[in-house]
Write an enzyme that holds these catalytic residues in place. Structure first.
Site, mmCIF file in Angstrom:
data_model
loop_
_atom_site.group_PDB
_atom_site.id
_atom_site.type_symbol
_atom_site.label_atom_id
_atom_site.label_comp_id
_atom_site.label_asym_id
_atom_site.label_seq_id
_atom_site.Cartn_x
_atom_site.Cartn_y
_atom_site.Cartn_z
ATOM 1 N N ASP A 273 0.885 -1.168 0.000
ATOM 2 C CA ASP A 273 0.000 0.000 0.000
ATOM 3 C C ASP A 273 0.921 1.217 0.000
ATOM 4 O O ASP A 273 1.511 1.558 1.011
ATOM 5 C CB ASP A 273 -0.872 -0.058 1.269
ATOM 6 C CG ASP A 273 -1.622 1.245 1.535
ATOM 7 O OD1 ASP A 273 -1.578 2.141 0.671
ATOM 8 O OD2 ASP A 273 -2.239 1.350 2.615
ATOM 9 N N LYS B 215 2.876 11.604 -3.603
ATOM 10 C CA LYS B 215 1.948 10.783 -4.388
ATOM 11 C C LYS B 215 0.953 11.659 -5.150
ATOM 12 O O LYS B 215 0.448 11.287 -6.196
ATOM 13 C CB LYS B 215 1.224 9.841 -3.435
ATOM 14 C CG LYS B 215 0.301 8.856 -4.088
ATOM 15 C CD LYS B 215 -0.177 7.867 -3.048
ATOM 16 C CE LYS B 215 -1.414 7.138 -3.456
ATOM 17 N NZ LYS B 215 -1.890 6.260 -2.381
ATOM 18 N N GLU C 135 -7.137 0.793 -4.404
ATOM 19 C CA GLU C 135 -7.133 0.716 -2.933
ATOM 20 C C GLU C 135 -8.477 0.243 -2.365
ATOM 21 O O GLU C 135 -8.499 -0.660 -1.524
ATOM 22 C CB GLU C 135 -6.707 2.067 -2.349
ATOM 23 C CG GLU C 135 -5.221 2.311 -2.577
ATOM 24 C CD GLU C 135 -4.785 3.766 -2.413
ATOM 25 O OE1 GLU C 135 -5.600 4.587 -1.962
ATOM 26 O OE2 GLU C 135 -3.626 4.066 -2.743
ATOM 27 N N ASP D 199 -12.890 5.561 1.488
ATOM 28 C CA ASP D 199 -11.453 5.567 1.804
ATOM 29 C C ASP D 199 -10.942 7.012 1.813
ATOM 30 O O ASP D 199 -10.723 7.601 0.755
ATOM 31 C CB ASP D 199 -10.729 4.710 0.742
ATOM 32 C CG ASP D 199 -9.225 4.644 0.956
ATOM 33 O OD1 ASP D 199 -8.705 5.332 1.862
ATOM 34 O OD2 ASP D 199 -8.563 3.899 0.205
#
Ligand code: AMP
Length: 506
Positions: free
Chosen positions: A10, A73, A174, A196
């Protein structure tokens, strides 16, 4: 036949985490030195030129903010000209500029880095920690990305793996990974919402689980909405308050900003458990006369909720859209699953409870589910595995071509299932034309200018003829990972044409 295990990674905006399915069949999170399961996704170079990754980088970031890269990211696979860059520039102390392909280049410790290189550093650290712990070389991994990542961002993560000789055997989304962590081995028949909200990105997916089949019905999100934005709401409030009291703008002082940032995040986290917390930083700066100044404030949970209300609203608007896209209503949803550290904020849970008419499930661990799901999927891909999982995923945003008038001709609509292929017949528009160029975009807007350009595809080797008399068959393929490839054929002869792709943005 590969002997080495495939790990699940992850790769998070704030923290990263890895897991593996052991020979016993149990899933295990890979611990780092002190027993922590997550590693900060931070890369730095200190004043002696040493590269620091993870905790080592985090420990020194207050003192070395210009050479400490975090939240990177958000910049992966992003064009330098995109709005994202402007927003990031205001929030971080490290320097970014346009790279050769109009991508983002970072200056760290007098060296320059692409975003792939930064991701590669973090992936490399996770790989090394895992190899060390498992006492075996790690060559392959399943890596998760936000469902809302576009083709370029996905490609960029695969490329990062290549830089360190780590084969990213599969990219999975994810939320899908979190659903695997919840559902594998339970023989379920349920429709679940995965909400999420992590450090930097928000994703929501509606997934139907039928035993080992995980079918994503619809997905949506925002790669620019996450915990960092909640921190920023506190930071802005502190800066405004300080400027009103002293006339001093702390935003131009990177060391002060770093101290405020650190305390802002801690304050936000503390307010998930308490109603009120002090916000004090001694000697944050000095007056023109050399008098030291302190920040002395307090925050209440109510204040934080007011400051971040529209962030939570944005997530719920997206949940509503994703429900409409799936053709389901709140009553059809069996479970609402929370993933990502920011979902610990009580108001997020309250608002979801109101929205769905029932409290979210505690079925998965918000920080660990994604890595666990990635590890389960990784295990299912191993040669000797008898775990069978079928993932049916979707693309998060439409993919299509630029029309002559700048409009967007959709080839795959949003939420089209993947893998997927489409064909399109094109023809030449001028006599003796031997090449055909197309610009491909991804996004949900009607005009290409507002979408992201994935690349410019040029097909050459068309037999010279009168305009409009030759056909070219264009084949669009979106892989199981949501990555696009294109080919062209002469339908008369079946001969493939040469394809070149340019991913620079003009
Ligand atoms: P993740 O990317 O899932 O690790 O999410 C990390 C984000 O969750 C960061 O922005 C953290 O500040 C935030 N976070 C972690 N714990 C809490 C908490 N108890 N309350 C609110 N936010 C939290």
């Amino acid at each position: 036949m590969h002997k080495e295990p495939i790990i699940g990674i992850d790769l998070g905006t704030t923290n990263s985490c890895a897991a593996i399915v052991e020979e016993s069949g149990n899933v295990k999170l890979i611990p780092y030195k002190g027993g922590e399961y997550t590693i900060p996704s931070i890369f730095a170079i200190d004043d002696k030129g040493n590269e620091l990754i993870g905790f080592e980088a985090k420990r020194q970031w207050q003192l070395n903010p210009r050479n400490t890269v975090y939240g990177a990211k958000r910049l992966v696979g992003v064009n330098y000209s995109s709005d994202v860059v402007g927003t990031m520039k205001k929030a971080v102390a490290y320097n970014m500029r346009a790279g050769a392909k109009n991508d983002v280049t970072l200056d760290v410790g007098k060296k320059e880095f692409t975003l792939q290189e930064i991701s590669a550093k973090i992936l490399g650290k996770i790989r090394d920690v895992a190899a060390n712990y498992l006492k075996t070389p790690i060559k392959r991994a399943v890596v998760t990305v936000p469902a809302y990542f576009n083709d370029r961002q996905r490609q960029s993560v695969k490329d990062a793996g290549k830089l360190i000789d780590l084969e990213v055997v599969r990219i999975i989304n994810e939320p899908t990974a979190a659903a695997l962590a919840y559902g594998v081995g339970k023989t379920l028949k349920e429709k679940v919402v995965i909400y999420d909200l992590g450090g930097g990105t928000f994703d929501v997916s509606i997934i139907e689980i039928r035993d080992r089949v995980f079918e994503v019905k619809s997905t949506g999100g925002d790669v620019f909405l996450g915990g960092i934005d909640f921190d920023n709401a506190i930071i802005h409030h502190v800066l405004k308050d300080f400027a009103a009291k002293t006339g001093i703008d702390l935003a131009t002082d990177p060391v002060a900003m770093q101290r405020i940032k650190d305390l802002a995040e801690r304050t936000k986290i503390d307010l998930s458990a308490r109603e009120e917390v002090p916000f004090n930083i001694p000697f944050i700066t000095m007056t023109a006369q050399g008098q030291p100044l302190n920040i002395e404030m307090k925050f209440t949970r109510k204040m934080l909720e007011q400051l971040t209300n529209q962030l939570v609203d944005r997530t719920l608007q997206m949940v509503a859209r994703v429900l409409v896209d799936s053709g389901l209503s709140t009553k059809d949803i069996d479970e609402v699953m929370l993933v990502g550290g920011q979902t610990r904020m009580p108001v997020v849970q309250d608002r979801l409870t109101k929205f769905f008419g029932k409290p979210p499930s505690k079925g998965v661990h918000p920080d660990e589910a994604v890595a666990i799901g990635a590890a389960l999927y990784a295990h299912s891909l191993e040669d000797n595995s008898n775990l069978r999982i079928q993932l049916l995923d979707v693309i998060p945003m439409a993919i299509g071509l630029e029309r002559g008038d700048g409009g967007f001709h959709v080839v795959f609509p949003r939420n089209a299932s993947i893998p997927n292929a489409k064909q399109l017949l094109a023809t030449t528009s001028i006599d003796n034309q031997t090449e055909l160029a197309m610009r491909i975009y991804q996004g949900d807007h009607d005009t290409v200018a507002r979408n992201d350009m994935l690349g410019e595809f040029t097909f050459s080797g068309i037999v010279p003829a009168k305009a409009g008399t030759v056909n070219v068959e264009i084949i669009f393929d979106v892989s199981v990972e949501g990555i696009l490839t294109m080919r062209a054929k002469d339908p008369a002869t079946g001969r493939e044409m040469k394809t070149t792709v340019r991913v620079t943005q003009s």
